[in-house]
Enzyme design. Sequence first.
Site, PDB file in Angstrom:
ATOM      1  N   PRO A 135     -52.649  62.688  24.179  1.00  0.00           N
ATOM      2  CA  PRO A 135     -52.790  63.986  23.510  1.00  0.00           C
ATOM      3  C   PRO A 135     -52.047  64.119  22.182  1.00  0.00           C
ATOM      4  O   PRO A 135     -51.074  64.859  22.054  1.00  0.00           O
ATOM      5  CB  PRO A 135     -52.258  64.968  24.559  1.00  0.00           C
ATOM      6  CG  PRO A 135     -51.269  64.174  25.343  1.00  0.00           C
ATOM      7  CD  PRO A 135     -51.817  62.771  25.373  1.00  0.00           C
ATOM      8  N   CYS A 136     -52.554  63.438  21.174  1.00  0.00           N
ATOM      9  CA  CYS A 136     -51.947  63.509  19.850  1.00  0.00           C
ATOM     10  C   CYS A 136     -52.052  64.908  19.240  1.00  0.00           C
ATOM     11  O   CYS A 136     -51.309  65.236  18.316  1.00  0.00           O
ATOM     12  CB  CYS A 136     -52.551  62.454  18.925  1.00  0.00           C
ATOM     13  SG  CYS A 136     -54.338  62.535  18.780  1.00  0.00           S
ATOM     14  N   HIS A 137     -52.944  65.735  19.780  1.00  0.00           N
ATOM     15  CA  HIS A 137     -53.053  67.109  19.280  1.00  0.00           C
ATOM     16  C   HIS A 137     -51.800  67.923  19.592  1.00  0.00           C
ATOM     17  O   HIS A 137     -51.597  68.981  19.005  1.00  0.00           O
ATOM     18  CB  HIS A 137     -54.300  67.801  19.868  1.00  0.00           C
ATOM     19  CG  HIS A 137     -54.254  67.971  21.352  1.00  0.00           C
ATOM     20  ND1 HIS A 137     -54.672  66.979  22.216  1.00  0.00           N
ATOM     21  CD2 HIS A 137     -53.828  69.000  22.121  1.00  0.00           C
ATOM     22  CE1 HIS A 137     -54.505  67.409  23.467  1.00  0.00           C
ATOM     23  NE2 HIS A 137     -54.004  68.627  23.429  1.00  0.00           N
TER      24      HIS A 137
END
Length: 164
Positions: A135-137
Amino acid sequence: MSTATWATIATPIAPFTAVVDADGAVLASGWTDSLDDLLPQVHLSLRPTELVEGDIGPVADAIVRYHDGDLSAINDVAVRQRSGEFLQHAWEVLRTVPAGAPVTYAEFAAKSGRPAAVRAAASACARNAAALFVPCHRVLRTGGTLGGFRWGVEVKRKLIAHES
């Protein structure tokens, strides 16, 4: 010869496509309906020689459940990415950032064991092929602004709101 299966699933945010290896590991994923957006992100040593559209099983279930509000549905989905030692480690660290508790790039660099490597941490986000599952967001600029996102800032804004 390696074969991977792909599918595009309608979500409230945008169409979401995942490419899944024969053993069920996500090779690439993101809010797009185009394989051309995903395949260049897969390391050459992992890139499948054949792609078939079809049932991606538990990965599809996790995508639907996540978008329906079960934010932990993505946690146990296997992911396969390959790069240098720092990026590999940084991607593992990203998987430990909980939904609803985003971190800054500086905090992410520190969690990855290299507090001065903020640009390298940002690069780990930019080079992440398995969006959502890694989850780079959940990484924001200092001060809480969104920063960039391969799938668009509006998608990132919706994801952060969904997880709040």
